[in-house]
Design a protein around this motif. Structure first.
Motif, short mmCIF file in Angstrom:
data_model
loop_
_atom_site.label_atom_id
_atom_site.label_comp_id
_atom_site.label_asym_id
_atom_site.label_seq_id
_atom_site.Cartn_x
_atom_site.Cartn_y
_atom_site.Cartn_z
N GLY C 440 -0.46 -12.31 -5.25
CA GLY C 440 0.51 -11.77 -4.31
C GLY C 440 1.88 -12.39 -4.37
N CYS C 441 2.65 -12.05 -3.38
CA CYS C 441 4.10 -12.12 -3.39
C CYS C 441 4.63 -13.39 -2.73
N ASN C 443 7.01 -14.08 0.79
CA ASN C 443 7.41 -13.36 2.01
C ASN C 443 8.29 -14.29 2.85
N CYS C 512 0.55 -8.62 -11.55
CA CYS C 512 -0.33 -8.20 -10.46
C CYS C 512 -1.29 -7.09 -10.85
N ALA C 542 -4.36 -13.69 -0.57
CA ALA C 542 -2.98 -13.26 -0.78
C ALA C 542 -2.15 -14.01 0.26
N TRP C 545 1.63 -12.40 0.98
CA TRP C 545 1.76 -11.03 0.50
C TRP C 545 2.81 -10.23 1.27
N SER C 547 3.77 -6.55 -0.33
CA SER C 547 3.92 -5.15 -0.75
C SER C 547 2.71 -4.29 -0.42
N ALA C 550 -0.10 -4.96 -2.58
CA ALA C 550 -0.99 -6.04 -2.15
C ALA C 550 -2.05 -5.51 -1.20
N LEU C 566 -5.98 -13.23 4.03
CA LEU C 566 -4.58 -12.81 4.01
C LEU C 566 -3.74 -13.85 4.75
#
Lengths: 171, 414, 620
Positions: C440-441, C443, C512, C542, C545, C547, C550, C566
């Protein structure tokens, strides 16, 4: 100078963020996710209404000659030193007689979920800077916390005149 | 300046607070009352009977209220005579109180029916804390009670006694239905249904002929004019109140449906003001002269009278004298202004379990009833009170969308 | 950890520069967005029809139904399904582009590309029952690409690649009706179901969400990975450098950002073009320095060791160095803020995909037919832009960290000697307690990389092998956790395994879409042990996360039987029904389920407890 929650009518989008923030500020958890996960049912004390095309929040004006204080048979409704009119934190307890509901011209006093006491804006939601939750939540600046004099009187008149045109056009 | 206030309930308390708030601490203030003890909320006496409140919790102000405000309180002593020329108030115990300005806030007393046995042990009215104590001490020892009167006090008392655990509670109503002065038939029926489901009985179109006493002079029952006899160990008479206007009347002051006052709440006696249930007022909607007799009005009159006693010249606007709020179980009831008028519209809202009735006189909302849920009632009250054109809002009002009406008002008049 | 915006020293330095220069970043815009709408945070607003917009009062005070009568449960479920559909669509559309490129290679239209991994091509052909005997690579590739493109709208029941899951998993999916019937179809059906007045059963909606996500994880994403390998080679361990310090003071710097490898592979080739290098030198630069960002970065770092300039929240910071001649983007996770920001510098913001245009960007359309030419043109634009650089405005943080990446399934097998058994043995003897996939990202709600790094450190210290993709992997790269030396931070068991094999305790498995690699390993281990994926001591997370991709990833990982934590709260709390479904009932239905834990230490604890629970159940 005493501050009030002033309403910038032409800015309200009717998103009800103020209502949600008010309810959350009066929850035990004090935050949205916490209140939801606790299963709390806090109630808002600010209300977004629509008149014609105009949307606007309305909450307690903390009137100078507050009719709700006169009407309260329990002596619970009182004015605090900072001007806040509230039925909590005083000497007496609210008994849910709804006398205040009967006399509030803005219709911004209501019963709690169980019908056991009257709820109204009590400003128990202010942050460290003293700003109420509804004002903090407003994404467009429709709610402003300021002294009436600080807030340009002329601006208020303009805004109201415009609002009035719209309203009268819709009835 | 010496201020004397006769009376220690809503009007008296409001006056004291206002005198201090607007007049500072240099004035001398004395409050005299025939009731012993602290000021309390009269409207909450039924809650005391029901056991929902204690004497402590129905106090109107904290115990050190007068001390903090620097006010002298003479409790348990009645004011018996007034000498306006000498500016003196005579007390029951012989004392004389000199004043520069006097406020008469002596309230009202309950009406007692002139029927045999009304003086029997077990027959009460419910007006004072003393009354409530007496009823509360008898209630656990009886199983049946009769309430005379289907008005707000009668029904609240009946509901309180039922809540307190009495088996049989019967309300004897002269009229064909209850709350005839406050509600229309439909709203009254909602209240009746709620009270019946609580176990309270009603007898309509009936008058009490006599209170029947048993051995030892205790109440045994109530005899109705139609010959029926209702066994009861306790009876409460709730047939309305009369203003306590004799103090002023006997001193030569004018009285009518109470003490006559001008717009500054001055009586016809010099330096004597009056406020609260003891005065006569002119109704804002009907323009009729009536007894004031409302808690809210007593409070605001107390404030206005005090301001005027300080020389601030605050004219008291004609009040709404029909302004009632009560709750019976889950049914809240608010009734304001006129019950009837040229244009009446009413609707039951099944989604919100609420009945709404609007009375219009031309453009103006002359009165309304809300029964069930009453949120937003103040918006209706404000319309009745202000006399602003309200016909245009009729649909919102009938549908209970008070908020949008409030917003319109707010936008229009601020 | 709210008092600092990032734990990355390079980010902090650049944010300081941004502040000095009065430049806004995502962090500023995040603050400006405060407070964010509570209805949105809870998933309780619906804009799916024009009777609305409607929102539900979460406290039961105001309206409880939309105009159509949809309850909060329905609205939350519909919104979640739409998020999954969008995420699945993004991955799968990326996958289709790669497969189409293979097709054009086969037909000779895309002459600049070649089939780099013939073994994988043949293995895939076998999987799709395509005869390889006596046929040319192009013939095989054409038939395979045709068959695979068919998967997007297949009418044969369900997509081929779900056959890769263990039998037990397939049974569960069959029983629950989760076998995806074609990649496009599930997304289309998701949009149909969430249209006003169609599917109004929260559980039914969520189950379709799982099916739709499976069409991504075991379909679109998996095909993207496999065909990228076919086209560009299957990654093998490779060394490289990471963080903003990889931007060179004296070179023409080109940042490649986005997700697909199709363009970036050509840029890698074009950047080596002697003519262009000479042009760069002629303008006073030392050379051409290509650096990557986000998953496009991951694709080329896995295959070529191209430096990774950073992860998601560093895209703006890279421009703020003042030393980028061009930012070249394709699709996904590209902030539209870049255009205005690039305009503050000499940087050219170059968009290339017909699907993704941006304000303030120069659009240089890229297509496979003229790939290398277009790539050259782009590089030339950058080279020619070099003299415009304002040297006084250049600030490049010196932070550079080395990494080892490129742990494809095939690479892992090679390291293990051709079979998974050494890994399985290590799990059995508890040298490796379990495996956690962190993906994941970044944030801005979370201090950048804080959750990623702390979870990784907690987990490896407790002997949990961590596998990563995407921006999570770049976070570890920048922190030095992708180096074999990081084994010293691992518990004794895991450290021993790492030293024996010469691998880091955290394995970079790709971009990803490459989470499919993780699933494939999990399925293979389960198959080897004769159990279901849900029985394995593995978990997903994640931690930062952002997006919709995700959301789809989370859904297919859970649908595959893997417990997933999460780190930011999904917009579902407005519905108790949906929340319960995702965090509890899912466990009974598909084996996997979600937990939400914003604290990385407690999140790691949840994963370790889960792993231990699974170990106990397996009796190991």
């Amino acid at each position: 100078m005493q501050k009030e929650v002033l309403i910038n009518f032409d800015r309200c989008l009717g998103c009800r963020s103020c209502q949600l923030a008010c309810a959350v500020a009066h929850s035990t958890a004090g935050n949205l996710f916490g209140a939801i996960l606790n299963g709390e049912k806090p109630r808002t004390r600010i209300f977004v209404h629509q008149v014609g095309g105009q949307k606007a929040p309305l909450n307690c004006r903390h009137c100078e000659d507050a009719p709700c204080i006169d009407a309260c048979i329990a002596g619970a409704m009182h004015r605090q030193e900072d001007g806040t009119v509230t039925n909590v934190g005083g000497e007496q307890q609210c008994t849910a007689c709804w006398m205040c509901v009967m006399v509030c011209p803005y219709g911004v006093i209501r019963s709690d979920a169980a019908g056991t006491m009257a709820l109204k804006c009590d400003r128990e939601c202010r942050d460290e800077a003293g700003v109420p939750a509804c004002v903090r939540a407003c994404p467009t600046g429709a709610l402003v916390y300021a002294g009436v004099d600080e807030y340009s009187g002329r601006r208020r008149v303009d805004v109201l005149a415009r609002a009035l045109q719209q309203v009268s056009g819709n009835f | 300046m010496r201020f004397v206030i006769a009376g220690n309930s809503a009007a008296g308390v409001a006056a004291v607070e206002t005198l201090r708030r607007l007049g500072g601490r240099q004035n001398h203030i004395t409050v005299v009352t025939d009731e012993p003890g602290e000021t309390y909320s009269r409207c909450m006496l039924p809650d005391l009977l029901a056991g929902k409140k204690t004497e402590y919790s129905i106090r109107l102000r904290p115990p050190d209220f007068y001390r903090k405000l620097g006010v002298e309180l003479l409790g348990g002593v009645a004011a018996v005579a007034l000498q306006p020329g000498e500016k003196k108030l005579l007390l029951q115990d012989g004392r004389e109180l000199a004043y520069d300005r006097l406020l008469v806030a002596t309230g009202a007393r309950p009406v007692l029916p002139e029927v045999p046995g009304a003086e029997a042990r077990g027959v009460f009215t419910l007006r004072t804390l003393t009354d409530a104590r007496l009823i509360a001490s008898l209630a656990p020892r009886v199983s049946r009670a009769v309430i005379a009167g289907g008005g707000l006090v009668g029904l609240k008392t009946a509901y309180a006694l039922k809540t307190a655990g009495l088996d049989g509670v019967t309300v004897v109503v002269t009229s064909p239905r209850l709350l005839i002065r406050q509600l229309d038939e439909e709203a009254a029926a909602l209240v009746e249904r709620e009270l019946r489901s609580a176990g309270i009985n009603f007898i309509y179109n009936a008058r009490i002929k006599a209170f029947v006493t048993g051995s030892g002079g205790d109440l045994a029952g109530v005899e109705l004019e139609d010959g029926r006899e209702l066994p009861a160990g306790l009876a409460v008479v709730a047939k309305g109140v009369r203003p306590n206007d004799t103090l002023v009347g006997e001193a030569g002051g004018e009285t009518g449906k109470g003490i006559v006052v001008d717009r500054y709440l001055r009586t016809t006696l010099e330096n004597v003001y009056a406020a609260g249930d003891c005065i006569q007022v002119t109704d804002r909607v009907t323009a009729q002269k009536v007894s004031s007799a409302l808690w809210t009005l007593a409070f605001e009159q107390g404030r206005y009278a005090a301001a005027n006693m300080l020389g601030l010249a605050r004219p008291y606007p004609a009040p709404l004298t029909r302004l009632n709020s009560a709750r019976f179980g889950t049914v809240d009831v608010i009734s304001v202004g006129r019950l009837e008028g040229p244009e009446v519209m009413a609707r039951y809202d099944p989604l919100r379990f609420t009945y709404r009735r609007l009375v219009f006189d031309g453009e103006r909302l002359a009165g309304f009833i809300l029964a069930g849920k009453v949120d937003g009632a103040g918006v209706y009250t404000a319309l009745v009170k202000s006399g602003r054109p309200a016909w245009t809002y009729r649909r919102q009002l009938l549908e209970g969308r008070a908020g949008s009406v409030a917003l319109s008002n707010f936008l229009t008049f601020h | 950890m709210k008092d600092t915006l990032s734990v990355d020293p390079a980010s902090l330095k650049m944010l300081e520069i941004a502040r000095e220069r009065g430049i806004e970043t995502a962090w500023d815009r995040y603050l400006a967005q405060q407070p964010q709408c509570g209805f949105g945070e809870l998933g309780l607003c619906c804009r799916n029809c024009n009777m609305g917009p409607c929102r539900i009062d979460p406290f039961g005070d105001g309206p409880q139904k939309g105009v159509c009568g949809a309850t909060g449960d329905i609205i939350v479920a519909r919104n979640l399904l739409r998020m999954i559909a969008a995420g699945a669509a993004a991955h799968s559309d990326h996958g289709r582009d790669v497969v189409e490129t293979v097709m054009r290679v086969a037909t000779g239209e895309a002459k600049d590309y070649a089939i780099k991994d013939e073994n994988k091509l043949k293995a895939l052909a076998a999987e799709f029952n395509i005869n390889t005997e006596g046929r040319t690579v192009k013939e095989i590739a054409k038939e395979l690409a045709e068959a695979v493109l068919e998967e997007f709208g297949t009418r044969k029941g369900y997509i081929q690649t779900v056959e890769r899951v263990p039998a037990k998993r397939k049974e569960i999916w069959e029983r629950l009706g989760l076998l995806p019937r074609g990649i496009d179809r599930e997304v289309v059906e998701a949009m149909h179901r969430t249209h006003m007045g169609v599917d109004n059963d929260p559980a039914n909606l969520i189950l379709h969400g799982l099916r739709c996500s499976i069409s991504d994880g075991w379909g679109g994403s998996l095909l993207a990975t496999e065909f990228s390998d076919v086209l560009f080679g299957t990654p093998q361990p490779v060394k490289g450098k990471s963080n903003l310090g990889v931007i060179c003071k004296n070179a023409v710097n080109i940042l490649v950002h986005g997700h697909e490898p199709i363009l970036s592979e050509m840029l890698v080739a074009a950047a080596k073009d002697p003519e262009l290098v000479a042009a760069a030198r002629a303008r006073g630069a030392d050379g051409i320095n290509l650096v990557g960002m986000c998953c496009t970065g991951n694709e080329i770092l896995m295959r070529h060791g191209i430096p990774a300039a950073g992860n998601f929240l560093q895209q703006e910071l890279a421009i703020i160095t003042g030393a980028l001649e061009a930012v070249v983007v394709d699709v996904q996770c590209i902030m539209p803020a870049l255009g205005q920001l690039a305009a503050c510098y000499h940087t050219k913001f170059i968009s290339t995909s017909p699907k993704a245009k941006f304000p303030g960007a120069v659009h240089v359309p890229f297509d496979e037919h003229h790939a290398l030419d277009t790539a050259r043109e782009i590089i030339r634009l950058a080279v020619e832009n070099y003299p415009n650089r304002n040297k006084d405005r250049v600030f490049i943080p010196e932070d550079i960290t080395e990494y080892v990446a490129g742990f494809s399934v095939e690479a892992i097998l090679k390291i293990l000697g051709g079979t998974l058994n050494p890994l399985i043995d290590a799990i059995k003897n508890r040298s490796i307690r379990g495996i956690a996939a962190l993906v994941g990202c970044n944030n801005p709600k979370i201090t950048q990389d804080y959750n990623h790094l702390n979870m990784v450190k907690e987990l490896i210290a407790k002997d949990v092998l961590v596998v990563e993709t995407g921006c999570a992997a770049i976070a570890s790269a920048k922190a030095g956790l992708l180096l074999p030396e990081a084994a010293e931070l691992a518990g004794p068991g895991l450290a021993g395994v790492c030293r024996a094999l010469g691998i880091p305790p955290v394995l970079h498995m790709g971009s990803c879409v490459d989470i499919s690699r993780i699933l494939v390993v999990a399925a293979a281990i389960a198959g080897e042990l004769g159990v279901d994926i849900a029985d394995l001591p593995v978990a997903g997370a994640a931690p930062e996360w952002v997006s919709e991709k995700a959301v789809s990833i989370g859904a297919y990982v859970v649908a595959s039987g893997i417990f997933t934590v999460l780190g930011t709260v999904p917009a579902v709390l407005g519905s108790k029904v949906v929340t319960e479904l995702l965090t509890r009932q899912a466990k009974d239905l598909v084996g996997g389920y979600f937990a939400v834990e914003t604290d990385p230490f407690r999140a790691a604890e949840l994963i370790i407890n889960h792993i231990d629970e699974k170990r106990a159940a397996l009796g190991i």
